[in-house]
Design an enzyme around this catalytic site. Sequence first.
Site, mmCIF file in Angstrom:
data_model
loop_
_atom_site.group_PDB
_atom_site.id
_atom_site.type_symbol
_atom_site.label_atom_id
_atom_site.label_comp_id
_atom_site.label_asym_id
_atom_site.label_seq_id
_atom_site.Cartn_x
_atom_site.Cartn_y
_atom_site.Cartn_z
ATOM 1 N N TYR A 230 0.408 -21.902 7.642
ATOM 2 C CA TYR A 230 1.363 -21.057 7.836
ATOM 3 C C TYR A 230 2.806 -21.728 7.949
ATOM 4 O O TYR A 230 3.857 -21.431 7.538
ATOM 5 C CB TYR A 230 1.273 -20.207 9.124
ATOM 6 C CG TYR A 230 2.489 -19.095 9.468
ATOM 7 C CD1 TYR A 230 2.334 -17.940 8.598
ATOM 8 C CD2 TYR A 230 3.456 -19.347 10.480
ATOM 9 C CE1 TYR A 230 3.274 -17.070 9.004
ATOM 10 C CE2 TYR A 230 4.343 -18.135 10.620
ATOM 11 C CZ TYR A 230 4.363 -17.048 9.905
ATOM 12 O OH TYR A 230 5.251 -16.107 9.954
ATOM 13 N N ARG B 271 0.520 3.664 3.034
ATOM 14 C CA ARG B 271 1.086 3.418 4.332
ATOM 15 C C ARG B 271 2.546 3.245 4.162
ATOM 16 O O ARG B 271 3.184 3.498 5.287
ATOM 17 C CB ARG B 271 0.426 1.741 4.596
ATOM 18 C CG ARG B 271 -0.926 1.836 4.894
ATOM 19 C CD ARG B 271 -1.491 0.344 5.000
ATOM 20 N NE ARG B 271 -2.899 0.339 5.513
ATOM 21 C CZ ARG B 271 -3.622 -0.982 5.559
ATOM 22 N NH1 ARG B 271 -3.072 -1.896 5.081
ATOM 23 N NH2 ARG B 271 -4.961 -0.665 5.530
ATOM 24 N N ASP C 113 4.201 -5.012 -4.449
ATOM 25 C CA ASP C 113 3.181 -5.902 -3.850
ATOM 26 C C ASP C 113 3.704 -7.444 -4.135
ATOM 27 O O ASP C 113 3.812 -7.758 -5.683
ATOM 28 C CB ASP C 113 1.992 -5.766 -4.431
ATOM 29 C CG ASP C 113 0.828 -6.668 -3.813
ATOM 30 O OD1 ASP C 113 1.172 -7.576 -3.289
ATOM 31 O OD2 ASP C 113 -0.263 -6.600 -4.309
ATOM 32 N N ASP D 238 0.715 -1.121 0.095
ATOM 33 C CA ASP D 238 -0.089 0.082 -0.169
ATOM 34 C C ASP D 238 0.927 1.301 -0.085
ATOM 35 O O ASP D 238 1.471 1.637 0.914
ATOM 36 C CB ASP D 238 -0.905 0.088 1.222
ATOM 37 C CG ASP D 238 -1.833 1.143 1.126
ATOM 38 O OD1 ASP D 238 -1.185 2.207 1.504
ATOM 39 O OD2 ASP D 238 -2.977 1.034 1.100
ATOM 40 N N GLU D 239 0.813 2.037 -1.017
ATOM 41 C CA GLU D 239 1.545 3.296 -1.184
ATOM 42 C C GLU D 239 1.438 4.340 -0.029
ATOM 43 O O GLU D 239 2.370 4.829 0.561
ATOM 44 C CB GLU D 239 1.336 3.895 -2.760
ATOM 45 C CG GLU D 239 2.349 4.908 -2.668
ATOM 46 C CD GLU D 239 2.314 5.461 -4.235
ATOM 47 O OE1 GLU D 239 3.145 6.610 -4.502
ATOM 48 O OE2 GLU D 239 1.840 4.520 -5.131
ATOM 49 N N SER E 89 3.929 -22.871 4.539
ATOM 50 C CA SER E 89 4.474 -21.848 3.708
ATOM 51 C C SER E 89 6.084 -21.285 4.034
ATOM 52 O O SER E 89 6.752 -21.025 3.392
ATOM 53 C CB SER E 89 3.417 -20.478 3.891
ATOM 54 O OG SER E 89 3.658 -20.004 5.283
#
Length: 290
Positions: free
Chosen positions: A197, A41, A62, A38-39, A200
């Site tokens: 999780y 943030r 992203d 998010d630019e 991953s």
Amino acid sequence: MAAVKVAVVTGGNKGIGYAITQGLCDRYNGTVYLTARDENRGREAVAKLNKLGFKPLFHQLDIEDQGSINRFKRFIEETHGGLDVLVNNAAIAYKNDAIDPFGKQAEDTIRINFFGVLNTCRALLPLMRSHGRVVNVSSSCGHLLRINGQEPQAAELRTKLSSPSLTEEELCDIMRNFVKAANAGNHYELGYPNSCYVVSKVGVSALSQIQQRTFDNDTSRVDMVVNHVHPGYVDTDMTSHKGPLTIEEGAVGPLYCALLPPDVKEPRGQFIWKDCSIVDWVNGPTPSSV
């Protein structure tokens, strides 16, 4: 005149990524990029660091979006000609009380935490210069012994994941097979644990081993190092602020790996605990404190 060194942190707008960015601004002799999906943030995080006297640069990235990855690659290549430090920190984690189907959780978690990191590395690692340092932020959940589904299938998975001949594509197949099994509901019977999780982050750790082997065989660049790091149980949004460690404490291990001196003998391709000690990724034991 030598090129200015460049460091990049993914997911740098908050939590451990923010603290890693701050640490690099303080200790790294080069340009530091804070990247975020998010630019707004991301730019807010940069402004916050500016007030503390630090001068990171911002670029949108992203890791879930191949177009975003490609744009960032072009930017680094055209602006700096190369890269020296890459910290792969961006990740997600579903909460324990999430009501989304397990298959959906598997799809999202593996897509971002594993394939997002993989795609980022495939784009940026070719830009890494000699003495480059790659830090893959893993987890205690990323230890191989966390692959603890039904036996003997789990043992077979652990053997595959730790094989010195494992390829990226074979690892991708293991990750895809987990998502398929999670949707079918038979992942445990196939040896996978009941945690998206965990799978991953084990994937990220296994990827780190493959990447180090690739670096070791690279005759065009010298002293290329990648390590995977457990930052500790940190007080962040991801842990619902239950972790006992501060984000600065969580950044200790990743910063240690990012700032390893030239021609270091170890760690290289190893699993690093939050206190910067080396842990045997295959056999353990893992330290008792997370």
